[in-house]
Write a protein that holds these residues in place. Structure first.
Motif, PDB file in Angstrom:
ATOM      1  N   TYR A  29      -7.750   0.244  -3.841  1.00 34.54           N
ATOM      2  CA  TYR A  29      -7.727   1.749  -3.160  1.00 34.54           C
ATOM      3  C   TYR A  29      -9.192   1.656  -1.641  1.00 34.54           C
ATOM      4  O   TYR A  29      -8.893   1.866  -0.689  1.00 34.54           O
ATOM      5  N   ALA A  83      -7.281   8.493  -1.478  1.00 34.78           N
ATOM      6  CA  ALA A  83      -5.618   8.007  -2.202  1.00 34.78           C
ATOM      7  C   ALA A  83      -7.148   7.470  -4.177  1.00 34.78           C
ATOM      8  O   ALA A  83      -6.672   7.346  -5.043  1.00 34.78           O
ATOM      9  N   ASP A  88      -9.152   3.409   1.596  1.00 40.27           N
ATOM     10  CA  ASP A  88      -8.058   4.638   1.382  1.00 40.27           C
ATOM     11  C   ASP A  88      -9.290   5.141  -0.292  1.00 40.27           C
ATOM     12  O   ASP A  88      -8.480   5.451  -0.531  1.00 40.27           O
ATOM     13  N   HIS A  96       0.539  -1.180   0.253  1.00 41.64           N
ATOM     14  CA  HIS A  96      -0.196   0.141  -0.151  1.00 41.64           C
ATOM     15  C   HIS A  96       0.855   1.478   0.536  1.00 41.64           C
ATOM     16  O   HIS A  96       1.292   1.908   0.940  1.00 41.64           O
TER      17      HIS A  96
END
Length: 488
Positions: A352, A360, A357, A323
């Motif tokens: 992502y 992102a 996330d 990641h």
């Protein structure tokens, strides 16, 4: 063959065969077959003698006949084409003057460990057990195309070379069927290793192998099918690796590997179905990386290993590690020189999002819109720049609020310094510069200020700018919000 025709060395082998006893001509521990061409008659055996034993050698009741010879020089061609051999054959650490021809033969077990041969002809051979070529040195082509091996095929530490200018593959394993593993750790080849259409029930092991070829292909394995893994950790490959159409349910392990084919394709794994791909902790790939149309459950890809050119069209993966920030992942999408492909951005966005996330993921979507903008005509690019500058294509909504507050401050100050005259004196409401500016900026909401006053001169120009900017902001916000909502 008459026993009276045998030399003393051949007689030892002949007498040991019925009981399956081993005959070792070596004079010391660790002696290899490199100097076998100089061995004398005391350890020389004619290939015709070995052929006679394997085809119709003497047997004894209650004993299992087997040919077990070590450290012999074998002269002449060992010709076993299409023969059926019922005995185990072990010719280890031997030196063959000529290329054995075992094409189409059927054997129970064959062991040539540590031997030195000018080549091997064994196309379509059938082996009921294993075929062991461990630490063999081949000075020419090894032909095993179409072989059927019920057990494992061992090539650990083997070395296969061919004279300069040889175009055919030096190690031919196309259409081979292996019932267990194909073990080729520390294999050394100088030429092409061909495994097209091979079927391996277990794993293909190429750890610490060194493959070199001055031509295009160094390892060709189109439509390869394995039951488990392809383990190539610390592989050193100088030439093109082609795995197009391979089926690997386990992992393709290329950790610590060096892949080099400058000016060409270093690794092609297109149209593959692979459980996991590990491409990390090695030097940057020299040459193109092609993963088009492949389906990979887990892609363990280190950005630092990516070459200057990649091909990722229609690549599908479920998870992506390690990641890292999207700034390190996005260049791999931009290095594909083909036309804009939104699929790659959607795959990265999904990876992502699956890790939680969302920030992102939004950055990847923003990069997608910017890349798409480069493919549009001039007016589309212009409108794209407006959307990017105002709200970041909807992925940066707070930027619109910043623009609104800035324009609100400019308009409020300008109109507070000099209020515009009312359209109808005595009927106009009390002038409020803040709400008057909001009336100009917000095309839908009305506070009753804008229709009651008529700015003049520079104030009129400012009012036009605020109205136009308000419509642009509203349009881009709506477009951005619509785009964002459609992604969820």
């Amino acid at each position: 063959m008459e026993i009276n025709d045998l030399t003393p060395a051949e007689l030892r082998v002949w007498q040991a065969f019925p009981k399956g006893e081993a005959v070792d001509f070596r004079t010391g521990e660790g002696e290899g077959a490199a100097e076998g061409a100089g061995w004398g008659p005391e350890r020389t055996v004619r290939a015709t003698v070995l052929r006679a034993l394997l085809l119709d050698g003497p047997v004894e009741n209650g004993e299992v006949a087997a040919l077990k010879v070590a450290g012999a020089r074998i002269t002449g061609v060992l010709d076993l084409r299409y023969a059926t051999i019922d005995s185990v054959a072990r010719l280890s650490h031997c030196h063959f003057d000529d290329v054995p021809d075992l094409s189409g033969a059927q054997l129970k077990y064959l062991n040539l460990t540590g031997s030195r041969l000018p080549g091997l002809g064994a196309a379509r051979i059938r082996v009921d057990g294993g075929l062991r070529l461990t630490k063999c040195r081949f000075g020419g082509r090894v032909r095993l195309g179409g072989a059927q091996i019920a057990g494992a095929l061992y090539l650990e530490g083997a070395e296969v070379t061919a004279p300069e200018g040889t175009e055919d593959p030096v190690l031919q394993l196309h259409q081979v069927t292996v019932g267990e593993d194909l073990c080729a750790s520390r294999l050394r080849t100088r030429g092409e290793l061909r495994l097209n259409g091979a079927t391996i029930s277990g794993s293909l092991r190429l750890e610490d192998a060194e493959l070199r070829h001055s031509g295009a292909f160094v390892f060709s394995a189109e439509a390869l099918e394995v039951g488990a893994n392809v383990l190539c950790r610390r592989l050193n490959a100088h030439g093109r690796i082609d795995l197009r159409g391979a089926r690997i349910p386990g992992r393709l392990d290329l950790l610590y590997s060096s892949l080099s084919h400058p000016g060409g394709t270093a690794l092609r794994a297109s149209s593959c179905v692979i459980g996991e791909v590990w491409l990390r902790k090695g030097p940057r790939i020299e040459g193109m990386l092609n993963l088009r149309r492949s389906q990979i459950d887990h892609l363990n890809l280190e950005p630092e290993m990516l070459p200057a050119q990649v091909r990722l069209l229609d690549l599908t993966y479920t998870s992506l590690t390690p990641h890292v920030p999207p700034e390190q992942r996005l260049p791999m999408l931009e290095r594909d020189e083909d036309t804009f492909d939104p699929h790659g951005y959607e795959q990265l966005t999904g990876a992502y999002r699956r890790t939680g996330d969302d920030h992102a993921a939004r950055l990847v979507q923003l990069a997608k819109q910017r890349h798409h903008r480069t493919t549009l005509p001039w007016y589309g690019r212009l409108w794209g720049h407006v959307q990017d500058a105002t709200v970041g294509y909807g992925f940066r909504p707070m930027r619109a609020l910043g623009w609104l507050l800035s324009l609100l401050a400019v308009g409020s100050v300008a109109f507070a310094l000099e209020a515009p005259p009312p359209l109808k004196a005595g009927e106009a409401p009390h002038f409020n510069p803040v709400f008057y500016t909001l009336d100009l900026l917000l095309p839908v909401i009305s506070f009753g200020q804008e229709p009651a006053f008529a700015p003049e001169g520079g104030q009129q120009a400012l009012a036009y700018v605020l109205v136009l900017t308000g419509w642009i902001l509203a349009t881009t916000v709506i477009a951005g919000v619509t785009r964002t909502v459609s992604r969820h």
